[in-house]
Enzyme design. Structure first.
Site, PDB file in Angstrom:
ATOM      1  N   ASP A   1       0.930  -1.150  -0.346  1.00 36.45           N
ATOM      2  CA  ASP A   1       0.366  -0.239   0.478  1.00 36.45           C
ATOM      3  C   ASP A   1       0.838   1.075  -0.228  1.00 36.45           C
ATOM      4  OD1 ASP A   1      -1.953   1.927   1.016  1.00 36.45           O
ATOM      5  OD2 ASP A   1      -3.430   0.287   1.330  1.00 36.45           O
TER       6      ASP A   1
ATOM      7  N   ASN B   1     -12.836  -3.175   3.278  1.00 36.62           N
ATOM      8  CA  ASN B   1     -14.047  -1.933   3.275  1.00 36.62           C
ATOM      9  C   ASN B   1     -14.706  -1.386   1.949  1.00 36.62           C
ATOM     10  OD1 ASN B   1     -12.970  -1.053   5.347  1.00 36.62           O
ATOM     11  ND2 ASN B   1     -11.448   0.178   4.400  1.00 36.62           N
TER      12      ASN B   1
ATOM     13  N   GLN C   1     -13.974   2.796   2.190  1.00 31.65           N
ATOM     14  CA  GLN C   1     -13.668   2.673   0.730  1.00 31.65           C
ATOM     15  C   GLN C   1     -13.577   3.810   0.122  1.00 31.65           C
ATOM     16  OE1 GLN C   1     -16.173  -0.459  -1.575  1.00 31.65           O
ATOM     17  NE2 GLN C   1     -13.518  -0.606  -2.714  1.00 31.65           N
TER      18      GLN C   1
ATOM     19  N   HIS D   1     -10.318  -5.239  -3.136  1.00 32.41           N
ATOM     20  CA  HIS D   1      -9.688  -5.220  -1.984  1.00 32.41           C
ATOM     21  C   HIS D   1      -9.113  -6.096  -0.849  1.00 32.41           C
ATOM     22  CE1 HIS D   1     -10.551  -0.346  -1.736  1.00 32.41           C
ATOM     23  NE2 HIS D   1      -9.163  -1.234  -0.601  1.00 32.41           N
TER      24      HIS D   1
ATOM     25  N   HIS E   1      -6.917  -5.833   2.534  1.00 29.57           N
ATOM     26  CA  HIS E   1      -5.585  -4.651   3.610  1.00 29.57           C
ATOM     27  C   HIS E   1      -5.224  -6.098   4.386  1.00 29.57           C
ATOM     28  CE1 HIS E   1      -6.700  -0.637   2.766  1.00 29.57           C
ATOM     29  NE2 HIS E   1      -7.877  -1.239   2.235  1.00 29.57           N
TER      30      HIS E   1
HETATM   31  P1  5GP Z   1      -9.411   1.226   0.957  1.00 34.30           P
HETATM   32  O1  5GP Z   1     -10.088   2.631   1.856  1.00 34.30           O
HETATM   33  O2  5GP Z   1     -10.007   1.939  -1.009  1.00 34.30           O
HETATM   34  O3  5GP Z   1     -10.615   0.149   1.687  1.00 34.30           O
HETATM   35  O4  5GP Z   1      -7.622   1.678   0.878  1.00 34.30           O
HETATM   36  C1  5GP Z   1      -7.159   2.090  -0.247  1.00 34.30           C
HETATM   37  C2  5GP Z   1      -5.902   2.077  -0.313  1.00 34.30           C
HETATM   38  O5  5GP Z   1      -5.389   1.824  -1.120  1.00 34.30           O
HETATM   39  C3  5GP Z   1      -6.079   2.633   0.692  1.00 34.30           C
HETATM   40  O6  5GP Z   1      -5.269   2.268   1.727  1.00 34.30           O
HETATM   41  C4  5GP Z   1      -4.477   3.561  -0.165  1.00 34.30           C
HETATM   42  O7  5GP Z   1      -3.368   3.477   0.401  1.00 34.30           O
HETATM   43  C5  5GP Z   1      -3.821   2.679  -1.204  1.00 34.30           C
HETATM   44  N1  5GP Z   1      -3.462   3.267  -2.660  1.00 34.30           N
HETATM   45  C6  5GP Z   1      -4.592   3.791  -3.327  1.00 34.30           C
HETATM   46  N2  5GP Z   1      -4.002   4.509  -4.417  1.00 34.30           N
HETATM   47  C7  5GP Z   1      -3.292   3.441  -4.584  1.00 34.30           C
HETATM   48  C8  5GP Z   1      -1.736   3.307  -5.803  1.00 34.30           C
HETATM   49  O8  5GP Z   1      -1.855   4.158  -6.861  1.00 34.30           O
HETATM   50  N3  5GP Z   1      -0.925   2.283  -5.252  1.00 34.30           N
HETATM   51  C9  5GP Z   1      -0.639   1.778  -3.877  1.00 34.30           C
HETATM   52  N4  5GP Z   1      -0.101   0.182  -4.298  1.00 34.30           N
HETATM   53  N5  5GP Z   1      -1.748   1.485  -2.814  1.00 34.30           N
HETATM   54  C10 5GP Z   1      -2.319   3.116  -3.207  1.00 34.30           C
END
Ligand code: 5GP
Ligand code: ZN
Length: 136
Positions: A32, A88, A95, A101, A103
């Site tokens: 991440d 999420n 999310q 995805h 984590h």
């Molecule tokens: P969510 O909030 O949707 O459950 O998690 C999205 C996650 O994706 C966040 O922890 C954020 O840091 C990560 N993230 C967002 N854009 C990118 C990206 O371009 N590359 C990587 N490696 N992680 C990302």
């Protein structure tokens, strides 16, 4: 199916580079970019699904074995004391990227990572309402 406007589709399928910990025909696991803790990783299916409810069962059943395999290596390699597996669905649930995805978050005693909630109380009214949803 892939979504041309989805960043995780591009990362999962290798069109945008990412630090990859594991890859197979269905998934890519990456670090991440905004980690909650050192080693915070994301399991991305290669096929687009916006959330858990869109994810085909065939892929869903393969997710936890990947979480277990990659999680175990992180746990051992980073000498973890604990480990969170978080997923999420929807903006209200945190999310921010609408490609399913999972984590993987390594934890250590005394760390300041926040994954949690303040426990409420299960009322009789709520219990009945929810149980009624599952009545045939
Ligand atoms: P969510 O909030 O949707 O459950 O998690 C999205 C996650 O994706 C966040 O922890 C954020 O840091 C990560 N993230 C967002 N854009 C990118 C990206 O371009 N590359 C990587 N490696 N992680 C990302
Ligand atoms: Zn996607």
């Amino acid at each position: 199916m892939r979504d041309d406007n989805c960043i995780f589709c591009k990362i999962a399928n290798g069109e945008i580079p990412a630090a990859t910990l594991y890859e197979d025909e269905d998934f890519r696991v990456i670090l991440d970019l905004g980690p909650a803790a050192k080693g915070h990783a994301l399991i991305l299916p290669k096929e687009h699904a916006a959330n858990l409810f869109e994810l085909p069962d065939e892929i869903a059943q393969k997710v936890l074995p990947v979480a277990k395999r990659v999680g175990a290596r992180l746990f051992k390699g980073l000498d973890c004391d604990g480990f969170n597996v978080v997923q999420n669905n929807g903006e209200a649930a945190g999310q921010t990227v609408f490609h399913f995805h999972v984590h993987l978050i390594p934890r250590h005693k005394g760390d300041t990572v926040k994954v949690g909630w303040v426990p409420g109380r299960l009322t009789d009214e709520d219990k009945k309402e929810i149980l009624d949803l599952f009545e045939e």
